[in-house]
Design a protein around this motif. Structure first.
Motif, PDB file in Angstrom:
ATOM      1  N   GLU A 355       0.836  -1.203   0.000  1.00 17.01           N
ATOM      2  CA  GLU A 355       0.000   0.000   0.000  1.00 17.01           C
ATOM      3  C   GLU A 355       0.870   1.253   0.000  1.00 17.01           C
ATOM      4  O   GLU A 355       0.622   2.197  -0.766  1.00 17.01           O
ATOM      5  CB  GLU A 355      -0.928  -0.002   1.200  1.00 17.01           C
ATOM      6  N   GLN A 356       1.901   1.270   0.832  1.00 21.56           N
ATOM      7  CA  GLN A 356       2.773   2.441   0.901  1.00 21.56           C
ATOM      8  C   GLN A 356       3.517   2.657  -0.420  1.00 21.56           C
ATOM      9  O   GLN A 356       3.674   3.794  -0.883  1.00 21.56           O
ATOM     10  CB  GLN A 356       3.771   2.280   2.053  1.00 21.56           C
ATOM     11  N   ARG A 358       2.531   1.723  -3.434  1.00 23.56           N
ATOM     12  CA  ARG A 358       1.596   2.182  -4.475  1.00 23.56           C
ATOM     13  C   ARG A 358       1.281   3.660  -4.308  1.00 23.56           C
ATOM     14  O   ARG A 358       1.114   4.384  -5.297  1.00 23.56           O
ATOM     15  CB  ARG A 358       0.319   1.343  -4.424  1.00 23.56           C
ATOM     16  N   ARG A 359       1.183   4.112  -3.068  1.00 24.04           N
ATOM     17  CA  ARG A 359       0.922   5.539  -2.851  1.00 24.04           C
ATOM     18  C   ARG A 359       2.050   6.385  -3.432  1.00 24.04           C
ATOM     19  O   ARG A 359       1.809   7.445  -4.020  1.00 24.04           O
ATOM     20  CB  ARG A 359       0.783   5.819  -1.357  1.00 24.04           C
ATOM     21  N   SER A 360       3.269   5.913  -3.260  1.00 24.01           N
ATOM     22  CA  SER A 360       4.421   6.685  -3.701  1.00 24.01           C
ATOM     23  C   SER A 360       4.682   6.530  -5.196  1.00 24.01           C
ATOM     24  O   SER A 360       4.822   7.516  -5.924  1.00 24.01           O
ATOM     25  CB  SER A 360       5.655   6.244  -2.911  1.00 24.01           C
ATOM     26  N   ASP A 363       1.216   7.374  -7.091  1.00 23.35           N
ATOM     27  CA  ASP A 363       0.427   8.492  -6.562  1.00 23.35           C
ATOM     28  C   ASP A 363      -1.015   8.058  -6.325  1.00 23.35           C
ATOM     29  O   ASP A 363      -1.970   8.763  -6.656  1.00 23.35           O
ATOM     30  CB  ASP A 363       0.464   9.678  -7.538  1.00 23.35           C
ATOM     31  N   PHE A 364      -1.144   6.847  -5.757  1.00 21.75           N
ATOM     32  CA  PHE A 364      -2.482   6.300  -5.517  1.00 21.75           C
ATOM     33  C   PHE A 364      -2.591   5.786  -4.090  1.00 21.75           C
ATOM     34  O   PHE A 364      -1.834   4.907  -3.674  1.00 21.75           O
ATOM     35  CB  PHE A 364      -2.803   5.165  -6.488  1.00 21.75           C
ATOM     36  N   ASN A 365      -3.530   6.347  -3.368  1.00 17.78           N
ATOM     37  CA  ASN A 365      -3.852   5.919  -2.006  1.00 17.78           C
ATOM     38  C   ASN A 365      -5.175   5.183  -2.070  1.00 17.78           C
ATOM     39  O   ASN A 365      -6.205   5.768  -2.414  1.00 17.78           O
ATOM     40  CB  ASN A 365      -3.949   7.147  -1.090  1.00 17.78           C
ATOM     41  N   SER A 366      -5.185   3.894  -1.752  1.00 19.94           N
ATOM     42  CA  SER A 366      -6.416   3.120  -1.919  1.00 19.94           C
ATOM     43  C   SER A 366      -7.541   3.628  -1.028  1.00 19.94           C
ATOM     44  O   SER A 366      -8.713   3.379  -1.308  1.00 19.94           O
ATOM     45  CB  SER A 366      -6.160   1.628  -1.669  1.00 19.94           C
ATOM     46  N   SER A 368      -8.287   6.658  -0.866  1.00 18.23           N
ATOM     47  CA  SER A 368      -8.871   7.811  -1.561  1.00 18.23           C
ATOM     48  C   SER A 368     -10.090   7.440  -2.392  1.00 18.23           C
ATOM     49  O   SER A 368     -10.933   8.301  -2.682  1.00 18.23           O
ATOM     50  CB  SER A 368      -7.816   8.459  -2.463  1.00 18.23           C
TER      51      SER A 368
END
Length: 695
Positions: A355-356, A358-360, A363-366, A368
């Motif tokens: 998860e971390q 993918r956010r970086s 630029d996707f925070n699940s 969101s």
């Protein structure tokens, strides 16, 4: 047949029908079908079976009596054996047994009263005993063998051939003493399987957390979990509590406590139960002359043998090994930048670090997208998608389910009702905690309308809770709805034994995995993914980021599937007395997974698929290859309204089990399945790799 009936009673609870149609059927001339007795209530819960153990037992008893009546008429029939005086009666017997087993299975999974659940388990055992007796009934077998089917339809011929093969695999040609021994063994195996499933269902645990340990979790999750008087917070191992912890919680200690609680839900009880189940299954295989249960369980499947399953697993291993290695290296490098002291990532932190990353990287925070996936609009969107794709209409029904929380829908086509389904979608005390589709009534053309149910545990279901879902929750919903449509659209076959998803067990996941691919379509998603507070549509830019992020980790995810699949195969492909369950899961995990093993993991005790799929968990990966090849035939610019949907419905879904799975693959594709679409999907993440990772 034994596995079909037994597995249905244990793992696939469902059944439904049309009483008026049944009365017409029973009014047919006696030379066509016996007037088999039938209770007025076609559903067990309409007879009080959801509230009363006694009522449930009486309802199941009536179905079993009708089953026996049909068999007695079959054996007593005079004259040459024909499909009308033999197969028709056999099918009625199968139908009534399926009706009883399906609904006993449903109530075993969902009844609010533990007394009823306990009785439902006993009734499932009773149904399985009847199924075992039928599979070893030499008089019925000889009657079926004696039929002349030369002028019959291909579906009827397939039904007879498959049924006779099932009889031979059950040991019908053995002597009386051996058949009696086999029946006793099957009944013993059923009891172990039911106990295994029940221990998982009722083995939920709780853990305590401090408010500080909920850091990283969504605000609505935190709001739903208020501290007790002593300041601690109680979390359960139910999916809506467990999954967010493993994905979002920044506390490694909390993730570890949740992981161990979740993976020991039915331990130690199920360790002994599983050992007994494996020993009983192997004894059945020994009596029937098979080297292992795995060879017996694959003999009538598309795969054909345990050896073929191992060849397929080797191919999966080779296809995913390099991608899995690269993914692991990328995650490790990222984590060591974020936490310089970290030496390795263990099994409890895999989801968190993915998860971390993918956010970086993307630029996707699940989190969101969760506000865009409140449960009610997601349900409406999936129903609308299925209506357009399969050219049917769903209407809220006045029919009742087994619980007030159950939604009931009737299915219409060209203005005529053609089926019914039930949605039981949120957690309840005592309810099965997994996600599944199940038949409720086997549809038979001209006699019964098909009915099916989804039994799931999605967020929501309580006043004031919008039930914000993660995107993989929505994928799961699509997946299970694919099973449901298979049951409904394939529920108008000539024979009950071919109805719905009565295909080979290793073809049954194809329709579900085809439908889940529709989640990837941007236009389709935007038709229902709207912010629960503002109504804003999920932006296309976020969808594209979500798709890119979700494609990352597929190889590692496939390595996990290989681990589960190899475990299910190995457990059933060697002498049970030599199996060390704890040693085996650690050895296989270490072979296929790069994430550090955690002592105390007893996942085998809650691996529920070991009861239904037994050795054949390879089904998910095998059917993924077929499903992706199927999906590649759809026009990506016109998924719902192109001609592929109608062709897929006609050549696959509507067939139910009327053709071998191999033939349905060839009918839709014009060839056997190929690995190309699967390989493309597996490596999609590396086609457009992220340019940079922000730390």
């Amino acid at each position: 047949m034994q596995g079909y009936l037994q597995g249905w009673a244990v793992d696939d609870p469902l059944v439904c029908g049309n009483l008026e149609v049944w009365r017409v059927f029973c009014a047919m001339p006696v030379d066509r079908v016996t007037a088999v007795s039938v209770c007025e209530e076609i559903h067990a819960w309409e007879a009080g079976g959801a509230e009363s153990a006694e009522a449930l037992s009486a309802w199941v008893g009536a179905r079993l009596a009708a089953h026996e009546e049909a068999l007695a008429a079959l054996v007593a029939a005079d004259g040459p054996r024909t499909p009308e005086n033999t197969l028709r009666l056999y099918d009625v017997a199968v139908e009534q047994l399926g009706l009883a087993g399906a609904q006993a299975g449903v109530l075993n999974s969902v009844a609010a009263d533990k007394t009823v659940r306990d009785q439902a388990q006993l009734e499932a055992q009773r149904v399985s005993q009847a199924g075992s007796a039928l599979s070893l009934n030499r008089g019925v077998y000889e009657a079926l063998v004696a039929m002349n089917i030369d002028g019959c339809s291909p579906a009827t011929k397939h039904y007879v051939e498959r049924t006779l093969l099932s009889y031979r695999l059950a040991g019908v040609d053995k002597d009386d003493a051996t058949r009696a021994h086999l029946q006793a063994l099957h009944e013993k195996a059923t009891k172990h399987a039911l106990d295994f499933s029940r221990n998982i269902q009722e083995g939920g645990k709780t853990i305590s957390a401090t408010p500080e340990e909920l850091a990283g979790l969504p605000a609505d999750y935190v709001a739903r979990h208020s501290p007790e008087e002593d300041g601690t917070i109680t979390l359960t191992t139910d999916q809506p509590d467990m999954q967010p912890v493993m994905t979002f919680a920044s506390s490694a200690a909390l993730r570890q406590r949740m992981f161990l609680a979740y993976n020991t839900r039915a331990y130690p009880d199920n360790k002994a139960v599983l050992e007994q189940l494996l020993a009983t299954r192997q004894e059945i295989a020994d009596v029937l002359g098979f080297r292992s249960w795995a060879d017996l369980a694959t003999a009538d499947q598309m795969m054909g043998s345990a050896a073929n399953a191992r060849v397929f697993l080797k191919k999966l291993d080779e296809a995913s090994r390099e991608g899995g290695r690269r993914e692991h290296e990328m995650i490790i490098a990222f984590a060591r930048v974020r936490e310089p002291g970290i030496a390795e990532i263990d099994i409890t932190s895999r989801g968190y670090w993915y998860e971390q990353y993918r956010r970086s990287a993307f630029d996707f925070n699940s989190q969101s997208v969760r506000p865009y996936f409140p449960y009610a609009p997601v349900e409406a969107g999936i129903l609308e998608t299925a209506e357009r794709l399969f050219k049917v209409e769903f209407r809220r029904s006045e029919g009742r389910g087994w619980d007030p929380a159950v939604s009931v829908f009737d299915v219409f086509e060209d203005g005529q009702r053609v089926g019914r389904f039930y949605l039981d979608m949120h957690p309840r005390e005592g309810k099965d905690k997994w996600f599944s589709a199940a038949p409720v009534v086997m549809g038979v053309r001209g006699r019964y309308l098909p009915e099916a149910a989804l039994i799931c545990n999605f967020p929501g279901g309580e006043a004031g809770d919008p039930g914000l879902m993660q995107y993989n929750d929505v994928v799961t919903f699509f997946h299970e709805f694919g099973h449901l449509m298979h049951a409904i659209l394939g529920g108008r076959t000539e024979w009950a034994g071919l109805s719905g998803f009565s295909t080979e067990g290793d073809f049954v996941e194809v329709p579900s995995q085809v439908l889940e691919e529709f989640f990837r379509d941007e236009k389709l998603l935007q038709s229902f993914a709207k912010h629960y507070e503002t109504g804003d549509v999920l932006p296309g830019e976020i969808i594209r980021k979500m798709k890119a992020a979700s494609s990352f980790g597929r190889a590692d995810g496939m390595r996990t599937q290989i681990y589960y699949t190899t475990l299910s195969l190995d457990l059933h492909d060697q002498e049970p007395a030599g199996i060390d369950l704890d040693g085996m899961i650690k050895e296989l995990y270490t072979r296929y997974q790069p994430w550090t093993w955690l002592a105390g993991n007893r996942m085998y005790a809650s691996f529920g698929h070991l009861t239904g799929y037994s050795s054949n968990y390879y089904t998910y990966a095998f059917d993924k290859v077929i499903a992706l090849d199927f999906f590649s035939q759809f026009d990506p610019h016109n998924l719902l309204d192109g001609d592929a949907g109608a062709r897929y419905r006609k050549t696959v879904l509507e067939q139910g089990g009327s053709k071998p799975g191999r033939q349905m693959v060839r009918d839709f594709l014009g060839r056997d399945e190929e690995f190309e679409a699967f390989s493309r999907w597996l490596n999609e993440e590396f086609q457009d790799e992220p340019n940079s990772v922000n730390v």
